[in-house]
Design a protein around this motif. Structure first.
Motif, PDB file in Angstrom:
ATOM      1  N   GLU A 214      88.446  50.239  38.616  1.00 29.87           N
ATOM      2  CA  GLU A 214      88.469  50.426  40.073  1.00 29.87           C
ATOM      3  C   GLU A 214      87.084  50.693  40.637  1.00 29.87           C
ATOM      4  OE1 GLU A 214      91.232  53.478  40.998  1.00 29.87           O
ATOM      5  OE2 GLU A 214      92.985  52.351  40.301  1.00 29.87           O
ATOM      6  N   SER A 215      86.294  51.497  39.937  1.00 28.21           N
ATOM      7  CA  SER A 215      85.031  51.926  40.539  1.00 28.21           C
ATOM      8  C   SER A 215      83.804  51.509  39.748  1.00 28.21           C
ATOM      9  CB  SER A 215      85.021  53.457  40.670  1.00 28.21           C
ATOM     10  OG  SER A 215      85.159  54.074  39.388  1.00 28.21           O
ATOM     11  N   GLN A 216      83.992  50.886  38.582  1.00 34.83           N
ATOM     12  CA  GLN A 216      82.836  50.564  37.749  1.00 34.83           C
ATOM     13  C   GLN A 216      82.868  49.107  37.292  1.00 34.83           C
ATOM     14  OE1 GLN A 216      83.433  53.574  34.679  1.00 34.83           O
ATOM     15  NE2 GLN A 216      81.732  54.800  35.514  1.00 34.83           N
ATOM     16  N   ARG A 226      77.205  49.148  29.205  1.00 33.44           N
ATOM     17  CA  ARG A 226      76.979  50.228  30.161  1.00 33.44           C
ATOM     18  C   ARG A 226      77.979  50.104  31.307  1.00 33.44           C
ATOM     19  NH1 ARG A 226      72.221  52.634  31.634  1.00 33.44           N
ATOM     20  NH2 ARG A 226      71.833  52.650  29.385  1.00 33.44           N
ATOM     21  N   CYS A 227      78.526  51.236  31.710  1.00 31.08           N
ATOM     22  CA  CYS A 227      79.393  51.263  32.883  1.00 31.08           C
ATOM     23  C   CYS A 227      78.545  51.639  34.095  1.00 31.08           C
ATOM     24  CB  CYS A 227      80.514  52.284  32.706  1.00 31.08           C
ATOM     25  SG  CYS A 227      81.653  51.916  31.345  1.00 31.08           S
ATOM     26  N   VAL A 228      78.517  50.776  35.095  1.00 31.57           N
ATOM     27  CA  VAL A 228      77.726  51.042  36.312  1.00 31.57           C
ATOM     28  C   VAL A 228      78.666  51.077  37.506  1.00 31.57           C
ATOM     29  CG1 VAL A 228      75.643  50.026  35.339  1.00 31.57           C
ATOM     30  CG2 VAL A 228      77.219  48.590  36.647  1.00 31.57           C
ATOM     31  N   GLU A 229      78.301  51.920  38.455  1.00 32.40           N
ATOM     32  CA  GLU A 229      79.120  52.047  39.661  1.00 32.40           C
ATOM     33  C   GLU A 229      79.075  50.761  40.469  1.00 32.40           C
ATOM     34  OE1 GLU A 229      81.068  54.630  40.279  1.00 32.40           O
ATOM     35  OE2 GLU A 229      80.360  55.510  38.378  1.00 32.40           O
ATOM     36  N   LYS A 230      80.207  50.407  41.011  1.00 35.09           N
ATOM     37  CA  LYS A 230      80.260  49.193  41.827  1.00 35.09           C
ATOM     38  C   LYS A 230      79.437  49.351  43.090  1.00 35.09           C
ATOM     39  CE  LYS A 230      84.726  47.402  40.229  1.00 35.09           C
ATOM     40  NZ  LYS A 230      86.089  47.007  40.615  1.00 35.09           N
ATOM     41  N   ASN A 231      79.415  50.538  43.643  1.00 33.50           N
ATOM     42  CA  ASN A 231      78.607  50.801  44.839  1.00 33.50           C
ATOM     43  C   ASN A 231      77.380  51.604  44.428  1.00 33.50           C
ATOM     44  OD1 ASN A 231      77.534  51.309  47.329  1.00 33.50           O
ATOM     45  ND2 ASN A 231      79.317  52.409  48.151  1.00 33.50           N
ATOM     46  N   VAL A 238      73.610  50.033  53.020  1.00 35.09           N
ATOM     47  CA  VAL A 238      75.069  49.929  53.000  1.00 35.09           C
ATOM     48  C   VAL A 238      75.444  48.748  52.096  1.00 35.09           C
ATOM     49  CG1 VAL A 238      75.424  50.960  55.269  1.00 35.09           C
ATOM     50  CG2 VAL A 238      75.063  48.476  55.078  1.00 35.09           C
ATOM     51  N   GLN A 239      76.561  48.851  51.455  1.00 30.32           N
ATOM     52  CA  GLN A 239      77.004  47.802  50.530  1.00 30.32           C
ATOM     53  C   GLN A 239      77.629  46.654  51.308  1.00 30.32           C
ATOM     54  OE1 GLN A 239      80.030  48.994  47.761  1.00 30.32           O
ATOM     55  NE2 GLN A 239      79.515  47.366  46.274  1.00 30.32           N
ATOM     56  N   VAL A 240      77.166  45.450  50.997  1.00 27.78           N
ATOM     57  CA  VAL A 240      77.719  44.275  51.655  1.00 27.78           C
ATOM     58  C   VAL A 240      78.433  43.369  50.644  1.00 27.78           C
ATOM     59  CG1 VAL A 240      76.097  44.292  53.583  1.00 27.78           C
ATOM     60  CG2 VAL A 240      75.491  43.087  51.459  1.00 27.78           C
ATOM     61  N   SER A 241      78.182  43.593  49.357  1.00 28.85           N
ATOM     62  CA  SER A 241      78.901  42.876  48.292  1.00 28.85           C
ATOM     63  C   SER A 241      78.785  43.712  47.025  1.00 28.85           C
ATOM     64  CB  SER A 241      78.338  41.461  48.084  1.00 28.85           C
ATOM     65  OG  SER A 241      77.001  41.524  47.633  1.00 28.85           O
ATOM     66  N   ASP A 242      79.340  43.187  45.965  1.00 28.06           N
ATOM     67  CA  ASP A 242      79.390  43.948  44.717  1.00 28.06           C
ATOM     68  C   ASP A 242      78.021  44.460  44.272  1.00 28.06           C
ATOM     69  OD1 ASP A 242      81.791  44.607  43.778  1.00 28.06           O
ATOM     70  OD2 ASP A 242      81.895  43.112  42.179  1.00 28.06           O
ATOM     71  N   ASN A 243      77.004  43.617  44.431  1.00 20.01           N
ATOM     72  CA  ASN A 243      75.688  43.992  43.901  1.00 20.01           C
ATOM     73  C   ASN A 243      74.578  43.938  44.947  1.00 20.01           C
ATOM     74  OD1 ASN A 243      75.634  41.290  44.288  1.00 20.01           O
ATOM     75  ND2 ASN A 243      74.783  40.755  42.289  1.00 20.01           N
TER      76      ASN A 243
END
Length: 361
Positions: A214-216, A226-231, A238-243
């Protein structure tokens, strides 16, 4: 003339008697009677011969003669043993004995049914002491070992060959000697590719990671993940897409900041040959009259990387020095766009995380 009187044979002597005294009186002991004078006398039976002890008495009509037993011959009045071994009756070895002989065979052979010839013995069928494999040969046998073993100097025992000690190039990572063979092992996070190479396990694809869906996001690299946060956007972005993070032009804090930050991840092996092109940067927007330059904004304090611009729209990140791992670099690769006619200047950043694996594969 006077008549001839017929010849009358003399009467046979009466049999002789011997007397022996017993508790019951005198008892007669009979001896064999001599034959009539007109019958042949068996001198051998009545011991009336002069044969030597080594000879045999043979009765003949009106007489007797002395002969030697088998295996002897008469020399003078004595019987002398015949050495049959002089006549080569035996194939291998002859042993003379009084009145006879015997044949013996060399090691690896046995007497045939005629007791003179020698035939090969199949030691392999008779429990030869070979540890692994036995091959019968004429008069002997040889031991051989299975693949991965070598014959001991004793000729029977098989010793394991430590293939790993012969070469360091048998396996890409680690050679493991085993009885009669060897195998290759890989470090944690890798799996065997074929028999000797190691291949990274992509935990993100196999689903063996522990990242939250859900969040990574799961990012694989050589030997791990490595688990990285999606945001990953921080104020004022501000986030406009996944990366992708965007800094709104209406926000005063964004005036001195890159207009956007795009997050990317890559993995390289340790001890990579240099110089080596590792990542290409490409402009996604084209503005008439604009000129783009590329640079490493941050994260390259030791000078391990440099930028080689290829044209107005793309550049190449180059590894300048070989790196040992595991290590991690976060490079801000900046593209600055300028239009002198319009006095326009803007920049965007590609934030590239470079994972350096622990191994050269």
């Amino acid at each position: 003339s006077s008549p001839v009187s017929p010849t009358v044979p003399s009467p046979s002597p009466p049999p002789t008697l011997s007397l022996i005294v017993t508790s019951n009186g005198l008892c007669p002991i009979s001896k064999p009677s001599l034959p009539p004078t007109w019958a042949d006398m068996d001198e051998c039976e009545y011991e009336l011969h002069d044969c030597q002890p080594s000879q045999q008495c043979v009765n003949t009509p009106g007489g007797f003669h002395c002969q030697c037993p088998d295996g002897y011959r008469k020399i003078g009045t004595e019987c002398v043993d015949v050495d049959e071994c002089r006549y080569r009756y035996c194939q291998h070895r002859c042993v003379n004995s009084p009145g006879s002989f015997s044949c013996q065979c060399q090691s690896g052979f046995q007497l045939a049914s005629n007791n003179r010839s020698c035939v090969d013995v199949n030691e392999c069928e008779m429990g030869a002491p070979c540890e692994q494999r036995c091959f019968n040969t004429y008069g002997t046998f040889i031991c051989r070992c299975n693949q991965g073993y070598e014959l001991d100097p004793d000729g029977f025992t098989c010793n394991d060959i430590d293939e790993c000690s012969y070469s360091s190039y048998l396996c890409q990572f680690q050679c493991v000697n085993e009885p009669g063979r060897f195998s290759c092992a890989c470090p944690e996070g890798y799996q065997l590719l074929g028999t000797r190479l190691c291949q990274d396990i992509n935990e993100c694809e196999t689903g063996t990671h522990q990242c939250s869906s859900e969040s990574q996001n799961c990012v694989n690299f050589h030997g791990s993940y490595r688990c990285v946060e999606k945001n990953r956007c921080l104020e004022p972005y501000v986030q406009v897409s996944d990366n992708r993070c965007l800094c709104p032009a209406s926000t005063p804090l964004c005036r001195e900041q890159p207009s956007s930050i795009v997050h990317r991840y890559m993995s390289i092996t340790a001890d990579r040959s240099v110089p080596s092109d590792i990542f290409q940067i490409q402009a996604t927007s084209i503005y008439p009259g604009a000129y783009n330059t590329f640079q490493i904004r941050s994260g390259n304090e030791q000078g391990d990387f440099y930028i080689r611009q290829m044209n107005n729209l793309s550049a190449m990140l180059v590894l300048a020095r070989p790196l040992s791992g595991p290590r991690e670099f976060v490079l801000d690769l900046e593209m600055v766009t300028m239009n002198t006619l319009m006095s326009y200047r803007s920049s965007s950043v590609l934030r590239l995380t470079v994972f350096v694996g622990a191994h050269s594969f």
